[in-house]
Write a protein that holds these residues in place. Structure first.
Motif, PDB file in Angstrom:
ATOM      1  N   CYS B 175       2.233   8.891   7.347  1.00 20.65           N
ATOM      2  CA  CYS B 175       2.264   7.679   6.476  1.00 20.65           C
ATOM      3  C   CYS B 175       2.494   6.338   7.229  1.00 20.65           C
ATOM      4  O   CYS B 175       2.159   5.306   6.344  1.00 20.65           O
ATOM      5  N   TRP B 228       4.852   7.910   0.165  1.00 20.73           N
ATOM      6  CA  TRP B 228       4.004   7.310  -0.498  1.00 20.73           C
ATOM      7  C   TRP B 228       4.522   7.090  -1.741  1.00 20.73           C
ATOM      8  O   TRP B 228       5.382   7.853  -2.335  1.00 20.73           O
ATOM      9  N   ARG B 296       0.981   4.138   1.124  1.00 20.71           N
ATOM     10  CA  ARG B 296       1.892   4.655   1.900  1.00 20.71           C
ATOM     11  C   ARG B 296       2.808   3.713   2.911  1.00 20.71           C
ATOM     12  O   ARG B 296       2.524   2.646   3.178  1.00 20.71           O
TER      13      ARG B 296
END
Lengths: 81, 404
Positions: B175, B228, B296
């Motif tokens: 992420c 996220w 993210r």
């Protein structure tokens, strides 16, 4: 008047020398002691530079015995010849 | 020379089985290295007598550095002169542990020249571990490693070598760019890495997603774990394909969701994203159908440690979500405040997690100027962080007494 790095380093060296064999001093101990000694004339950055100078010049060395300390160079107790 | 190897009946037991054996590797190295022959001899004696024959050194290192070399001496130097000195060097690994074969060969050549030739790729710290050299060879090794752009890592009461998972280089779940952040923090905090000035060690570990492949939540004083904040991306057609190919979605995915945030009606997978705790289970089971959301960043956690002084601790949330983008100002500002406070008030050998436990999370947050949020509650009903002073002003007690 602000203390120079050299003056702070000298004061720290004397602290390390006086404590040798009795008490191991960590870098933060030296910083706190010097700030107590000189008050507003020193800050943490100067203390950091002073420790760096002491180590780079070889007058003091970092040691590790459970934690990291600043000491006078000496023969290691555990060392083999 | 192979005939000169010491007899090691106990160590030989560790060569049996299908798994890799460190004894086998040391024996291979012993064909060329007298250090390794003596190492085998001492190790066999230790196993036989159930006594460790190592002495810990605390002074050896390279000029100007306070970490990266772990001094070690044999307690039986006359019997095993080859390992009279057997210091370990920790070398800062490249982020994500990516090397060219040329770099690896260069490291091995240097270590065969100056040390035992034994390496540990990699140690639990993440560093390249070079096992066994003498005091006289420390500076030459350091100088030769510097020529090929490798530096010594951390040890002692300093910032330990930051380490991360392979992140975006190989993993589709990353992420944020773990390798970029690791490299940036390593370069930014060079002084803290090489000059021990903390009450005790401090570790950063960067994981790209909540799978946390580097186990940062269990080991790092500051864990930076990718996450996220929008919805899990779902490809319903791909979910149906998994079902068609025999996966029991209800049993293998829905019923294993720790927050019970999903439902499968045989045609569509419904996810109540507000209940999702980002455990990654469903995504790991159906990687073709589910993906992390698009918005993210990372969760920053603080305070994990393995049991040394106190028991093991998992890290707990400091920031539930922040964007991880250069120049990483928010992380660095927070880290600087934490270090200032911990260096000032921390006890010798007190990890930052233990320090927070001692002073209380409320006081810690106040000192580093971070507002408390519900996500910081590690154990509901145990530590609610109610700051009563916000509700009771000075004089309230007197008023209550007058009323009664």
């Amino acid at each position: 008047m602000a203390k120079s790095v050299e003056e702070v380093a000298e004061a720290m060296f004397n602290m390390v020398k006086d404590a040798a064999g009795q008490k191991k001093l960590k870098p933060m101990d030296l910083t706190k002691n010097v700030m107590q000694l000189f008050g507003d004339e020193v800050d943490k950055q100067i203390c950091k530079e002073a420790i760096k100078q002491l180590i780079n010049s070889g007058r003091c060395v970092y040691t590790y015995f459970g934690g990291s300390y600043v000491e006078l160079p000496h023969r290691e107790g555990a060392a083999n010849d | 020379m192979a005939d000169n190897l010491p007899q090691t009946p106990l160590l030989n037991e560790l060569e049996k089985g299908a798994w890799p054996s460190f004894v086998k590797e040391i024996k291979m190295a012993a064909k060329r290295s007298p250090m390794c022959r003596d190492l085998l001899g001492q190790l066999e004696q230790s196993y036989r007598e159930k006594i460790g024959y190592w002495k810990h050194g605390g002074i050896v290192g390279v000029m100007g550095y306070g970490g990266g070399v772990i001094g070690r001496y044999s307690a039986l130097p006359d019997k095993y002169p080859g390992i009279s000195h057997f210091h370990t060097m920790r070398i800062n690994q490249p982020a994500g542990w990516f090397y060219t074969s040329k770099a690896l060969r260069s490291i091995c050549d240097i270590w065969e020249k100056h040390g035992s030739g034994l390496t540990n790729m990699h140690g639990s710290t993440g560093d390249i571990i070079l096992l066994g050299t003498t005091t006289a060879h420390l500076e030459p090794t350091f100088a030769e490693l510097a020529k090929i752009d490798f530096d010594i890592g951390g040890s002692g009461s300093d910032l330990r070598t930051p380490s991360c998972c392979c992140g975006m280089a190989r993993c589709e779940w990353a992420c944020y760019d773990t390798m970029a952040l690791t490299y940036d923090l390593t370069m930014h905090y060079q002084d803290e890495l090489h000059r021990p000035a903390f009450p005790y060690k401090f570790k950063f570990k960067m994981s790209g997603c909540p799978n946390d492949c580097v186990a940062s939540i269990a080991r790092a004083d500051m864990s930076i774990i990718g996450t996220w904040r929008d919805d899990i991306q779902v490809d319903q057609e791909a979910v149906r394909e998994y079902a068609k190919r025999g996966m029991d979605i209800t049993s293998d995915v829905v019923n294993n969701c720790p927050s019970k945030c999903m439902d499968w009606d045989g045609k569509e997978l419904h996810i109540e994203n507000s209940f999702c705790v980002r455990c990654m289970h469903c995504i790991n089971v159906m990687p073709k159908a589910l993906r992390p959301g698009k918005d993210r960043g990372a969760t920053i956690l603080i305070g994990a440690k393995a049991p040394i002084i106190e028991g093991a601790m998992l890290s707990s949330v400091l920031f539930p979500f922040i964007k991880i983008e250069p120049p990483y100002t928010q992380i660095k500002n927070t880290v600087d405040k934490i270090w200032d406070l911990w260096c000032e008030e921390g006890k010798n050998r007190e990890r930052v997690g233990e320090f927070i436990q001692r002073v209380g999370l409320g006081n810690f947050l106040e000192a580093i100027d971070v507002e408390p949020v519900p996500e910081m509650v590690a154990h509901p009903r145990e530590n609610p962080y109610v700051f009563y002073e916000e509700y009771f002003e000075e004089g309230d007690d007197e008023e209550e007494e007058e009323e009664s």
